[in-house]
Motif scaffolding. Structure first.
Motif, mmCIF file in Angstrom:
data_model
loop_
_atom_site.group_PDB
_atom_site.id
_atom_site.type_symbol
_atom_site.label_atom_id
_atom_site.label_comp_id
_atom_site.label_asym_id
_atom_site.label_seq_id
_atom_site.Cartn_x
_atom_site.Cartn_y
_atom_site.Cartn_z
ATOM 1 N N SER A 37 1.128 -1.255 0.242
ATOM 2 C CA SER A 37 0.039 0.038 0.347
ATOM 3 C C SER A 37 0.856 1.642 -0.327
ATOM 4 O O SER A 37 0.250 2.292 -0.328
ATOM 5 N N GLU A 38 2.039 1.708 0.600
ATOM 6 C CA GLU A 38 2.484 2.681 0.738
ATOM 7 C C GLU A 38 3.512 2.342 -0.626
ATOM 8 O O GLU A 38 3.792 3.754 -0.909
ATOM 9 N N LEU A 39 3.904 1.218 -1.280
ATOM 10 C CA LEU A 39 4.689 1.583 -2.424
ATOM 11 C C LEU A 39 3.589 1.824 -3.543
ATOM 12 O O LEU A 39 4.048 3.041 -4.669
ATOM 13 N N ALA A 40 2.016 1.504 -3.671
ATOM 14 C CA ALA A 40 1.725 1.719 -4.394
ATOM 15 C C ALA A 40 1.123 4.018 -3.950
ATOM 16 O O ALA A 40 1.353 5.049 -4.966
ATOM 17 N N GLU A 41 1.143 3.611 -2.901
ATOM 18 C CA GLU A 41 1.465 6.032 -2.348
ATOM 19 C C GLU A 41 2.536 6.546 -3.424
ATOM 20 O O GLU A 41 2.495 7.456 -3.375
ATOM 21 N N LEU A 42 3.688 5.545 -3.577
ATOM 22 C CA LEU A 42 5.017 6.433 -3.973
ATOM 23 C C LEU A 42 4.995 6.270 -5.493
ATOM 24 O O LEU A 42 4.956 7.368 -6.003
ATOM 25 N N ARG A 43 4.039 5.784 -6.007
ATOM 26 C CA ARG A 43 3.578 5.510 -7.774
ATOM 27 C C ARG A 43 3.308 6.504 -7.928
ATOM 28 O O ARG A 43 3.061 7.066 -9.216
ATOM 29 N N THR A 44 2.034 7.465 -7.245
ATOM 30 C CA THR A 44 1.982 8.764 -7.408
ATOM 31 C C THR A 44 2.539 10.054 -7.374
ATOM 32 O O THR A 44 1.824 11.030 -7.518
ATOM 33 N N LEU A 45 3.363 9.887 -6.563
ATOM 34 C CA LEU A 45 4.486 10.897 -7.083
ATOM 35 C C LEU A 45 4.630 11.184 -7.757
ATOM 36 O O LEU A 45 4.870 10.570 -9.696
ATOM 37 N N GLN A 46 4.605 12.575 -8.316
ATOM 38 C CA GLN A 46 4.698 13.903 -9.993
ATOM 39 C C GLN A 46 6.841 13.239 -9.830
ATOM 40 O O GLN A 46 6.823 13.793 -9.475
ATOM 41 N N VAL A 47 6.337 12.881 -10.641
ATOM 42 C CA VAL A 47 8.217 13.297 -12.012
ATOM 43 C C VAL A 47 8.057 13.380 -12.907
ATOM 44 O O VAL A 47 7.720 13.315 -13.847
ATOM 45 N N ASP A 48 9.232 14.308 -13.118
ATOM 46 C CA ASP A 48 9.467 15.275 -14.915
ATOM 47 C C ASP A 48 10.705 14.480 -14.527
ATOM 48 O O ASP A 48 11.890 14.323 -13.882
#
Length: 245
Positions: free
Chosen positions: A24-35
């Motif tokens: 669940s925490e890894l899924a949260e990390l995948r929501t980060l905005q990254v350019d």
């Protein structure tokens, strides 16, 4: 530059090794905005005195943290490998008190402070994992002080090679031959040695059958003996799951 890993996936690989996050925490990390952006060798990423609003995730390549003397001499304070976020401290100290630069062509993921802060406010364990990374960065700095202050040239160079091997292994990049594009001048500026001393030390380690360095690649032939020469204990890298709370 060839296609590389998804930026967040290499961060996840790093945090999984050091912090052991749940799905669940890894899924949260995948929501980060990254350019994502590519930078050239020797390109400055941020300079001392800059005020920054993003953290830089290193996806590919090698970075350094550095400062210069008034006379222009360079002191390398840290090396960074894929999976590292070398400027997490800017979440709370947004004015740079050192510089970051690429020593190889590199790929960076730029993550806005706001995006990280919102994630940390939502998820305490992710916040703890990122805070842990800044503490490990400080532990590396303390160990470098001991190396430069008290170890012989031979042990200093061996220690740096052991550290880089361990950190690359943490993100699955330590298979022989290991990409090692750090120049002898870079090692010299990190270890407070001359290029001549670095050259002689690498030659001695090669003649002892511990390593081979050729065309910016390294093969470690005897890691146990290299660690002995270096007085290397990986405790300060905090990669062992048993060290977690």
């Amino acid at each position: 530059m060839p296609k590389s890993l998804d930026p967040i996936e290499i961060l996840i690989r790093r945090l999984q090794r050091s912090a052991g996050l749940e799905q669940s925490e890894l899924a949260e990390l995948r929501t980060l905005q990254v350019d994502v952006a590519d930078v050239a060798r020797n390109e400055a990423i941020s300079r001392e005195g800059d005020r920054v609003e993003h953290c830089m995730l290193l996806v590919e390549g090698f970075l350094i943290r550095l400062q210069h003397t008034r006379g222009g001499k360079r002191q390398i304070l840290s090396f960074y490998v894929p999976g590292d976020i070398p400027d997490l401290q800017t979440l709370h100290l947004p004015t740079m008190d050192h510089s970051l630069a690429a020593i190889t062509p590199a790929r960076l993921g730029r993550i806005p402070h706001k995006s990280i802060q919102e994630l940390c406010n939502r998820n305490r364990r992710v916040a703890d994992a990122l805070w842990r990374e800044t503490l490990i960065d400080a532990a590396v700095a303390r160990t470098w002080v001991r190396c430069v202050g008290r170890l012989t040239a031979r042990a200093r160079v061996a220690h740096m090679l052991c550290e880089l091997h361990a950190r690359l292994d943490a993100v699955g990049l330590a298979k022989d031959p290991i990409r090692m594009p750090i120049t002898q001048a870079d090692f010299a500026d990190a270890m407070s040695l001359s290029v001549v001393q670095i050259n002689m030390t690498l030659r001695d380690l090669r003649e002892e059958g511990l390593i081979t360095v050729h065309k910016r690649e390294m093969i470690v032939h005897d890691l146990v003996r290299l660690q002995y020469v270096a007085e290397f204990d990986p405790l300060y890298l905090h990669l062992d799951p048993a060290q977690r709370r």
